[in-house]
Design an enzyme around this catalytic site. Structure first.
Site, PDB file in Angstrom:
ATOM      1  N   GLU A 342     -21.366  21.156 -14.773  1.00 49.45           N
ATOM      2  CA  GLU A 342     -21.463  20.961 -16.219  1.00 49.45           C
ATOM      3  C   GLU A 342     -20.266  20.209 -16.807  1.00 49.45           C
ATOM      4  O   GLU A 342     -20.424  19.186 -17.481  1.00 49.45           O
ATOM      5  CB  GLU A 342     -21.600  22.326 -16.909  1.00 49.45           C
ATOM      6  CG  GLU A 342     -21.650  22.226 -18.428  1.00 49.45           C
ATOM      7  CD  GLU A 342     -21.471  23.582 -19.098  1.00 49.45           C
ATOM      8  OE1 GLU A 342     -21.829  23.682 -20.281  1.00 49.45           O
ATOM      9  OE2 GLU A 342     -20.956  24.500 -18.440  1.00 49.45           O
ATOM     10  N   LYS A 393     -19.515  18.870   0.238  1.00 49.66           N
ATOM     11  CA  LYS A 393     -18.758  18.100   1.225  1.00 49.66           C
ATOM     12  C   LYS A 393     -17.536  18.811   1.801  1.00 49.66           C
ATOM     13  O   LYS A 393     -16.948  18.333   2.769  1.00 49.66           O
ATOM     14  CB  LYS A 393     -18.300  16.773   0.601  1.00 49.66           C
ATOM     15  CG  LYS A 393     -17.332  16.965  -0.562  1.00 49.66           C
ATOM     16  CD  LYS A 393     -16.852  15.627  -1.116  1.00 49.66           C
ATOM     17  CE  LYS A 393     -15.783  15.824  -2.171  1.00 49.66           C
ATOM     18  NZ  LYS A 393     -15.269  14.537  -2.673  1.00 49.66           N
ATOM     19  N   SER A 432     -23.708   8.852   2.929  1.00 50.78           N
ATOM     20  CA  SER A 432     -23.447   9.798   4.012  1.00 50.78           C
ATOM     21  C   SER A 432     -21.955   9.774   4.350  1.00 50.78           C
ATOM     22  O   SER A 432     -21.141   9.284   3.565  1.00 50.78           O
ATOM     23  CB  SER A 432     -24.304   9.464   5.236  1.00 50.78           C
ATOM     24  OG  SER A 432     -24.220  10.505   6.198  1.00 50.78           O
ATOM     25  N   LYS A 435     -18.444  12.213   9.100  1.00 48.95           N
ATOM     26  CA  LYS A 435     -18.512  13.549   9.721  1.00 48.95           C
ATOM     27  C   LYS A 435     -19.903  13.857  10.269  1.00 48.95           C
ATOM     28  O   LYS A 435     -20.097  14.851  10.971  1.00 48.95           O
ATOM     29  CB  LYS A 435     -18.083  14.611   8.710  1.00 48.95           C
ATOM     30  CG  LYS A 435     -16.612  14.514   8.333  1.00 48.95           C
ATOM     31  CD  LYS A 435     -16.226  15.540   7.291  1.00 48.95           C
ATOM     32  CE  LYS A 435     -14.725  15.478   7.005  1.00 48.95           C
ATOM     33  NZ  LYS A 435     -14.269  14.168   6.493  1.00 48.95           N
ATOM     34  N   ASN A 474     -13.034   8.945   4.673  1.00 49.10           N
ATOM     35  CA  ASN A 474     -12.416   9.539   3.496  1.00 49.10           C
ATOM     36  C   ASN A 474     -12.114   8.479   2.445  1.00 49.10           C
ATOM     37  O   ASN A 474     -11.727   7.360   2.773  1.00 49.10           O
ATOM     38  CB  ASN A 474     -11.108  10.232   3.888  1.00 49.10           C
ATOM     39  CG  ASN A 474     -11.352  11.339   4.897  1.00 49.10           C
ATOM     40  OD1 ASN A 474     -11.685  12.457   4.561  1.00 49.10           O
ATOM     41  ND2 ASN A 474     -11.195  11.001   6.172  1.00 49.10           N
ATOM     42  N   VAL A 482      -7.021  14.684   0.811  1.00 50.99           N
ATOM     43  CA  VAL A 482      -5.702  15.105   1.281  1.00 50.99           C
ATOM     44  C   VAL A 482      -4.564  14.565   0.409  1.00 50.99           C
ATOM     45  O   VAL A 482      -3.553  15.239   0.213  1.00 50.99           O
ATOM     46  CB  VAL A 482      -5.523  14.679   2.759  1.00 50.99           C
ATOM     47  CG1 VAL A 482      -5.484  13.164   2.896  1.00 50.99           C
ATOM     48  CG2 VAL A 482      -4.275  15.290   3.349  1.00 50.99           C
ATOM     49  N   THR A 499      -2.910  20.561   9.261  1.00 45.56           N
ATOM     50  CA  THR A 499      -3.572  21.444  10.223  1.00 45.56           C
ATOM     51  C   THR A 499      -3.123  21.203  11.654  1.00 45.56           C
ATOM     52  O   THR A 499      -3.020  22.132  12.446  1.00 45.56           O
ATOM     53  CB  THR A 499      -5.101  21.275  10.127  1.00 45.56           C
ATOM     54  OG1 THR A 499      -5.423  19.894  10.316  1.00 45.56           O
ATOM     55  CG2 THR A 499      -5.605  21.731   8.765  1.00 45.56           C
ATOM     56  N   GLU A 570     -13.185  21.772  11.734  1.00 48.16           N
ATOM     57  CA  GLU A 570     -12.414  20.525  11.636  1.00 48.16           C
ATOM     58  C   GLU A 570     -12.160  19.949  13.024  1.00 48.16           C
ATOM     59  O   GLU A 570     -11.951  20.675  13.989  1.00 48.16           O
ATOM     60  CB  GLU A 570     -11.084  20.811  10.939  1.00 48.16           C
ATOM     61  CG  GLU A 570     -10.307  19.568  10.555  1.00 48.16           C
ATOM     62  CD  GLU A 570      -9.087  19.910   9.710  1.00 48.16           C
ATOM     63  OE1 GLU A 570      -8.817  19.189   8.746  1.00 48.16           O
ATOM     64  OE2 GLU A 570      -8.406  20.907  10.033  1.00 48.16           O
TER      65      GLU A 570
END
Length: 646
Positions: A342, A393, A432, A435, A474, A482, A499, A570
């Site tokens: 919204e 996503k 798309s 990933k 990305n 990121v 990570t 990931e």
């Protein structure tokens, strides 16, 4: 405030540093008195020169007081007529210089006439050797008055520059071409900018002894040899549009190594007219990752949208909102924007109505998983094109809630695409992700399933819609990506969390990604998956190091970097093509067609129905099991669903 009160305030406030550039303008009568003193000096100089240069025992003036008062009186008269004292000396212009010339010339001419009349009436010369005297007087008086103004102007300029340089960021301008010089001049001429230009910087070695705008030209060798403290600089200003990616990276690496701040310049027009000191911005990591945008001049893109009705799902998201901005440039008849969020939908509505007041918009708050809600839109508006950007996503969230991804990414795509076919939409373009290639998480597998459904729908009986898929990595600055995340962590003082030390990602800009989507919608004949040459992948830890340094901080010293381990689903490396896919060239070298394995429509529809029912029941494990049947290459990574692969 008077000069006396200003001086008293300085003395008694405890601030003993008199800021000469803040001194109020002198009263006009004081300027007139100073000019008269110079006129008197000019008379004396002229008399002295005549006596020394021309051997003559006769007195130059018949009546010294008469000559002095005549010349001074005439000078005052013309100074008042031409108002030579009215201009503010530190801001003198050519007009002020011209007034001085007229005043001194008219004074000299009138004194000559008076001297001639005096000889006729009295019978003797008022000024002996009058012509040489008056020529010398004219030259000396004009020169003295001019030099006085020039001295004051330059004095205040030096004081102002000294004050600015002590309070402002000292920067070098990268480049010695015309654009760089114009940029430097614009900075120097704009008092609102908190920067002081100390010189220019170039790769060339033939300009060591030259200067530009009175500033020295430094070579790269000098920057490499000395520290910024020795050079007396804080940073460098550059115009990134004038450099290649390789040049930019080479210079930026050097500047970061020397702990120099890096600033990027806007357009020259913005620099000249801006009253905002934030016009010049700090170089951002996006500027370094941003490749030269791929622009394909294609009149077909305009024809596909001009006067047409367009549907954009997920229009409040990063990609969807940029698609709206680009489509609006082609003047469609109507853009229908659909999203279930919204507040973002309200914000994009305000932006679009303000930016494109002549374009008709319809903003719809709806969920694409509800076919009954969105079918009336297809019935009413007869869309020519559909851009399907709506999707969940975020990998970790979807790994925790796989059933929600099924309802939006698979069922939602099924609803929108089948309605597009049913209502004979000309083209359907789906957004798309990389990933979806050899997926290691539910999000990627759900998007791959959506790809399979859309491709299968292309070959169904009576279908005339061209279904096209675009796949890319990305995008810089998208919601939850990121780079904004790292920026927030740096602003908080760290740590930056990564990570894994070896994790890499492809990056592209949002406008570039959306340009691909629009081009694909024009190029496609139906059933294609378009992939984009995204260049070399970027190592995330290198990205973090550069972002920290661009912020003027030191990695591992000012901002720690912490490795947290791969998140559920990931993987270390993203891919744009699967192992068993082949590629085909298009008419543009940067855009390829991926020939991935496909599935019959009856089979994929059956799978979609099964997985949708499982998702509605909230059966997470069953949902993931079905995904692994639909997408055999889906192998879970760092996830509770790894057990299903065994």
């Amino acid at each position: 405030m008077s000069f006396r009160k200003s001086l008293q305030k300085k003395i008694y406030s405890g601030d003993n540093l008199m800021n000469l550039s803040d001194v109020r303008y002198l009263p006009r009568w004081v300027i007139l008195m100073i000019d008269i003193c110079f006129i008197i000096l000019a008379i004396a100089m002229s008399r002295y020169l005549i006596e020394k240069l021309i051997y003559n025992t006769q007195e130059i003036f018949s009546n010294e007081y008469l000559v002095f008062f005549t010349i001074i009186g005439v000078s005052i008269f013309f100074m008042v007529i031409f108002r030579t004292y009215a201009g503010i000396i530190r801001h003198s212009t050519f007009i002020d210089l011209f007034k001085l010339f007229l005043a001194t010339f008219c004074t000299t001419a009138l004194v000559a006439i008076i001297s001639f009349a005096y000889k006729i009436i009295v019978g003797e010369r008022m000024i002996s050797m009058s012509i040489p005297f008056l020529i010398i007087f004219f030259a000396s008086s004009f020169t003295l008055l001019f030099l006085f103004r020039l001295f004051v102007k330059e004095f205040f300029h030096v004081i102002r520059d000294f004050r600015r340089s002590s309070q402002r960021t000292k920067i070098l301008v990268l480049g010695i071409d015309e654009q760089s010089v114009a940029m430097a001049r614009a900075v120097l001429d704009n008092p609102n900018l908190p920067y002081h230009i100390t010189g220019f910087l170039t790769q060339r070695h033939d300009s060591k002894r030259a200067s530009l705008l009175g500033k020295p030209i430094l070579t790269r060798d000098k920057i490499e040899k000395y520290t910024k403290d020795v050079l007396g600089i804080d940073g460098v200003l550059l115009m990134k549009e004038t450099m290649t990616k390789e040049e930019m990276n080479s210079w930026v690496n050097l500047f970061l190594e020397k702990d120099l701040k890096i600033f990027k310049s806007p357009s020259l027009q913005e620099l000249k007219n801006s009253e905002n000191e934030s016009t010049i911005k700090t170089l951002q990591i996006e500027d370094l990752l941003n490749r030269k945008p791929i622009k394909i001049e294609n009149e077909d893109v305009r024809k596909r949208h001009l006067g047409k009705t367009i549907l954009i799902t997920g229009g409040a998201g990063s990609i969807g909102s940029e698609i709206i901005r680009q489509v609006a440039l082609f003047e469609p008849e109507l853009i229908v924007v659909l999203d279930q969020a919204e507040t973002p939908l309200y914000e994009i509505e305000n932006e679009m109505r303000e930016t494109y007041p002549r374009i008709s918009f319809k903003f719809v708050l709806a969920d694409i998983s509800n076919r009954h809600r969105i079918e009336p839109l297809f019935q009413k508006y007869h869309f020519s094109m559909v851009y399907h950007a709506a999707a969940y996503k975020h990998v970790p969230l979807i790994e925790e809630n796989p059933h929600e991804a099924i309802l939006v990414n698979i069922l939602g795509t099924k609803n929108v695409s089948t309605l597009a076919s049913q209502y004979q939409v000309n083209r359907f373009v789906m957004v798309s992700t990389d990933k979806a290639v050899k997926p290691t998480n539910v999000m990627g597998a759900s998007k791959r399933t959506a790809e399979l459904f859309v491709q299968a729908l292309q070959d169904t009986e009576n279908n005339i819609t061209k279904f096209i898929t675009t796949r890319f990595g990305n995008v810089l600055g998208s919601n939850g990506s990121v780079i904004p995340h790292f920026k927030k962590q740096i602003e908080k003082g760290g740590p930056i969390t990564i990570t894994h030390p070896d994790i890499t990602r492809y990056f592209m800009t949002i406008p570039e990604a959306c340009d691909l989507v629009l081009q694909a919608g024009t190029m496609g004949q139906g059933g294609e998956i378009y992939v984009f040459d995204m260049g070399e992948p970027v190592k995330i830890v290198d990205l973090a190091h550069r972002m920290i340094k661009l912020s003027g901080l030191e990695p591992h010293v000012d901002i720690p970097i912490v490795y947290t381990g791969l998140r559920p689903g990931e993987k270390l490396y993203e891919e744009l093509l699967s192992d068993d896919a082949t590629t085909m060239q298009t008419h543009h070298e940067k855009i390829l067609i991926s020939k991935d394995p496909t599935m019959d429509y009856d089979q994929i529809e059956k799978y979609c129905n099964q997985i949708t029912k499982a998702a509605m029941r909230g059966e997470k494990t069953e949902v993931v099991q079905l995904l692994k049947q639909i997408v055999p290459e889906f192998k879970s990574n760092n996830s509770i669903y790894e057990l299903l692969d065994k």
